[in-house]
Design a protein around this motif. Sequence first.
Motif, PDB file in Angstrom:
ATOM      1  N   TRP A 243       0.655   6.210   2.189  1.00 36.93           N
ATOM      2  CA  TRP A 243       0.261   4.816   1.982  1.00 36.93           C
ATOM      3  C   TRP A 243      -1.256   4.700   1.968  1.00 36.93           C
ATOM      4  CZ3 TRP A 243       3.372   6.022   6.306  1.00 36.93           C
ATOM      5  CH2 TRP A 243       2.697   6.120   7.529  1.00 36.93           C
ATOM      6  N   ARG A 244      -1.721   3.648   1.356  1.00 33.99           N
ATOM      7  CA  ARG A 244      -3.151   3.415   1.171  1.00 33.99           C
ATOM      8  C   ARG A 244      -3.571   2.203   2.006  1.00 33.99           C
ATOM      9  NH1 ARG A 244      -2.812   2.756  -3.776  1.00 33.99           N
ATOM     10  NH2 ARG A 244      -3.196   4.905  -4.443  1.00 33.99           N
TER      11      ARG A 244
ATOM     12  N   GLY B  22       0.794  -1.227   0.000  1.00 35.12           N
ATOM     13  CA  GLY B  22       0.000   0.000   0.000  1.00 35.12           C
ATOM     14  C   GLY B  22       0.821   1.268   0.000  1.00 35.12           C
TER      15      GLY B  22
ATOM     16  N   VAL C 233       2.633   4.342  -1.282  1.00 35.35           N
ATOM     17  CA  VAL C 233       2.605   5.145  -2.504  1.00 35.35           C
ATOM     18  C   VAL C 233       3.887   5.965  -2.631  1.00 35.35           C
ATOM     19  CG1 VAL C 233       1.366   6.956  -3.761  1.00 35.35           C
ATOM     20  CG2 VAL C 233       0.084   5.252  -2.430  1.00 35.35           C
TER      21      VAL C 233
END
Length: 354
Positions: A43-44, A31, A33
């Motif tokens: 981050w996701r 996740g 980015v």
Amino acid sequence: MAHKTTSDIGEFGLIERISAIVAPTLSASEGLVQGIGDDCAVWRPASGQVEVASTDLLIEQVHFDLLTTPARHLGSKAISVNASDICAMNALPRHALVSIAVPPSLPVEMIEQLYLGMAAAAREYGIAIAGGDTSSSRSGLVISVTVTGEAPEDSLTYRKGAQPGDLVCVTGTLGGSAAGLRVLTREKLIMMEHLENNETYSRNLMADLEEYSGAIQQHLLPLARLDIVDLLHERGASPSAMIDVSDGLGQDLRHICRASGTGALLQENRIPVNSTARLIADELQDDALAWAISGGEDYQLLFTMSKEEYEKISDLRDISVIGAVTPKEEGILLRDIYGITIDLEALPGFDHFR
């Protein structure tokens, strides 16, 4: 050969070296980015997950002594103690932000060793070191680590939630870290005495202390119990309350009981005291059980669980049932091997301000 110091290479030279060391950890996060190189890490979180975060400070001469703590071990510990907090929520660690304040005279090689230890621990736990900050320090090395983690919301476990009748469980063994610290402190005193008398200190610290290595390793290189969290998730077993043992079994049990509004009764003969700690306690004429209850920094998981939930993990040998949760008015007690009850509220634990 002269060692380069942080003042020799400057802040940005230090950041370049740090970035190169932690870069391999970035692949641990699907996740992530944006990592090191911008104003923020990005981050996701995974869909349906909640995010948790924890931060810790490690300060020279408060939490560690560079005379007895190798920099690489210190780096590993800095990540592990934060990962342990995430595990204590029944969550999985994902990302870390690391900030350091460094005396200008500190060798660059020592900082590199520190980050090599961090990177090794991060890979072990599947953590991406995604950013941080650097500064100078006039009073010693300071390390600040923030770790984030993820879990399904209905899997999160808090300190509150324990109910009378629940079992009190702990992972691994206790007292090893306190015993290891005692040995290292004794060795430091011997070393300083030699220096004061202009004598050569010729011991190879780790080789000559091999018989104590189990306890020394538990102090210098604690492991966050990510394996236990994975097993709890795998078996669908839900603790009612959980904490990691950082301040000592007695102190951390009190945290659970106070948050949950309960008491507890522990059985002395069920507390898993580290075998090397017993050896060291005999040698130093001290009490290994006291180290297990009050020593701290074992970073095992202490949790409560209903008897029905415990059946799902009852075959796991690395988890010990050490007592039961009781109503609040019964207090927080330890029953010794003679049947005498001791008030755990009266026993000390680690407190930064005492």
